[in-house]
Design a protein around this motif. Sequence first.
Motif, short mmCIF file in Angstrom:
data_model
loop_
_atom_site.label_atom_id
_atom_site.label_comp_id
_atom_site.label_asym_id
_atom_site.label_seq_id
_atom_site.Cartn_x
_atom_site.Cartn_y
_atom_site.Cartn_z
N THR A 42 0.85 -1.19 0.00
CA THR A 42 0.00 0.00 0.00
C THR A 42 0.88 1.24 0.00
O THR A 42 1.99 1.23 0.52
CB THR A 42 -0.94 0.03 1.22
N ARG A 43 0.36 2.30 -0.61
CA ARG A 43 1.12 3.54 -0.66
C ARG A 43 0.17 4.72 -0.51
O ARG A 43 -1.02 4.60 -0.70
CB ARG A 43 1.93 3.64 -1.94
N ARG A 44 0.77 5.84 -0.19
CA ARG A 44 -0.03 7.06 -0.02
C ARG A 44 0.20 7.96 -1.23
O ARG A 44 -0.18 7.61 -2.33
CB ARG A 44 0.34 7.74 1.28
N ILE A 49 7.10 4.63 -2.33
CA ILE A 49 7.17 4.26 -0.92
C ILE A 49 5.96 3.39 -0.60
O ILE A 49 4.83 3.85 -0.65
CB ILE A 49 7.18 5.52 -0.02
N LEU A 50 6.24 2.11 -0.29
CA LEU A 50 5.15 1.14 -0.14
C LEU A 50 5.28 0.33 1.14
O LEU A 50 6.34 -0.20 1.45
CB LEU A 50 5.15 0.17 -1.33
N ASP A 51 4.18 0.22 1.88
CA ASP A 51 4.13 -0.59 3.09
C ASP A 51 3.71 -2.01 2.74
O ASP A 51 2.87 -2.23 1.87
CB ASP A 51 3.13 -0.01 4.10
N ILE A 52 4.29 -2.98 3.44
CA ILE A 52 4.00 -4.40 3.22
C ILE A 52 2.97 -4.83 4.24
O ILE A 52 3.21 -4.75 5.45
CB ILE A 52 5.28 -5.24 3.39
N LYS A 53 1.80 -5.29 3.76
CA LYS A 53 0.72 -5.73 4.65
C LYS A 53 0.24 -7.11 4.25
O LYS A 53 0.45 -7.55 3.12
CB LYS A 53 -0.46 -4.76 4.57
N LYS A 73 -5.01 -3.48 15.66
CA LYS A 73 -4.50 -2.81 14.47
C LYS A 73 -3.91 -3.84 13.52
O LYS A 73 -3.51 -4.92 13.93
CB LYS A 73 -3.40 -1.80 14.85
N GLU A 74 -3.85 -3.44 12.27
CA GLU A 74 -3.22 -4.26 11.25
C GLU A 74 -1.71 -4.01 11.30
O GLU A 74 -1.27 -2.89 11.51
CB GLU A 74 -3.77 -3.86 9.88
N TYR A 75 -0.92 -5.06 11.11
CA TYR A 75 0.53 -4.92 11.07
C TYR A 75 1.01 -4.54 9.68
O TYR A 75 0.48 -5.00 8.67
CB TYR A 75 1.22 -6.24 11.42
N THR A 76 2.05 -3.73 9.65
CA THR A 76 2.86 -3.59 8.45
C THR A 76 4.16 -4.34 8.73
O THR A 76 4.71 -4.25 9.82
CB THR A 76 3.17 -2.12 8.11
N TYR A 77 4.60 -5.12 7.77
CA TYR A 77 5.77 -5.98 7.94
C TYR A 77 7.02 -5.38 7.33
O TYR A 77 8.04 -6.04 7.22
CB TYR A 77 5.49 -7.36 7.35
N GLY A 78 6.95 -4.14 6.95
CA GLY A 78 8.09 -3.45 6.39
C GLY A 78 7.62 -2.37 5.44
O GLY A 78 6.43 -2.24 5.16
N VAL A 137 15.86 -10.65 4.20
CA VAL A 137 14.67 -9.80 4.32
C VAL A 137 13.41 -10.61 4.06
O VAL A 137 12.47 -10.60 4.88
CB VAL A 137 14.76 -8.58 3.36
N ILE A 138 13.37 -11.33 2.98
CA ILE A 138 12.17 -12.09 2.61
C ILE A 138 11.93 -13.23 3.60
O ILE A 138 10.80 -13.42 4.08
CB ILE A 138 12.26 -12.63 1.17
N ASP A 139 12.96 -13.99 3.93
CA ASP A 139 12.80 -15.10 4.88
C ASP A 139 12.29 -14.62 6.22
O ASP A 139 11.44 -15.27 6.85
CB ASP A 139 14.11 -15.86 5.06
N THR A 140 12.78 -13.48 6.69
CA THR A 140 12.36 -12.96 7.98
C THR A 140 10.91 -12.48 7.95
O THR A 140 10.13 -12.75 8.87
CB THR A 140 13.29 -11.82 8.44
N ILE A 141 10.51 -11.81 6.88
CA ILE A 141 9.11 -11.39 6.75
C ILE A 141 8.20 -12.62 6.73
O ILE A 141 7.16 -12.65 7.39
CB ILE A 141 8.90 -10.52 5.50
N LEU A 142 8.61 -13.65 5.99
CA LEU A 142 7.78 -14.86 5.89
C LEU A 142 7.65 -15.60 7.22
O LEU A 142 6.68 -16.33 7.42
CB LEU A 142 8.33 -15.79 4.81
N THR A 143 8.58 -15.41 8.14
CA THR A 143 8.47 -16.09 9.45
C THR A 143 7.39 -15.47 10.32
O THR A 143 6.86 -16.15 11.19
CB THR A 143 9.80 -16.06 10.24
#
Length: 163
Positions: A42-44, A49-53, A73-78, A137-143
């Motif tokens: 998502t972006r504004r 600049i994009l948030d990962i949800k 609240k919803e998390y953003t993962y990066g 980065v990807i492996d950590t987000i996926l955990t």
Amino acid sequence: MKKNYKMKKTISMKLFIAELGESFSEHMKNRLMELEIRCVLTRREESNILDIKHVEHIKHECDSESALDTCEKEYTYGQFLVIEGSLYFSENCIESDKVTQSPIVSEIYDSLNSETATETETGIIGKKVDDSNIDYVIDTILTVCPQVSKEYISIMSKYYKKK
């Protein structure tokens, strides 16, 4: 600054790569695509600049200012930044009354040993993501990013029927 009303505010990882990632390596593109089923970006106002949800926008309990209030609240993962064709992972994500930053964001950011840090016009700081650290980065987000539900898979399978 002129407002772009045609810019999509929520995009898939595939569209992100097509729109902003033409100079990413094949390895980076493949690793980013591993987030496709679970994540949406998502972006504004800024297109880069994009948030990962999570695609299902799952709510998590959070600390509230009052012990009597319940807070979800919803998390953003990066947060990804793309500047001059390079990918960066931001120090912080956009937070609001509906969205909060997952604790994993600081862990990922602090672990990146990128020499290149950048500050955009909006004051966002990011560390460069490249072939040397994209796996982490990807492996950590996926955990921490939840799997999608069976209901979601069922709904989406109608749109992606094999031909």
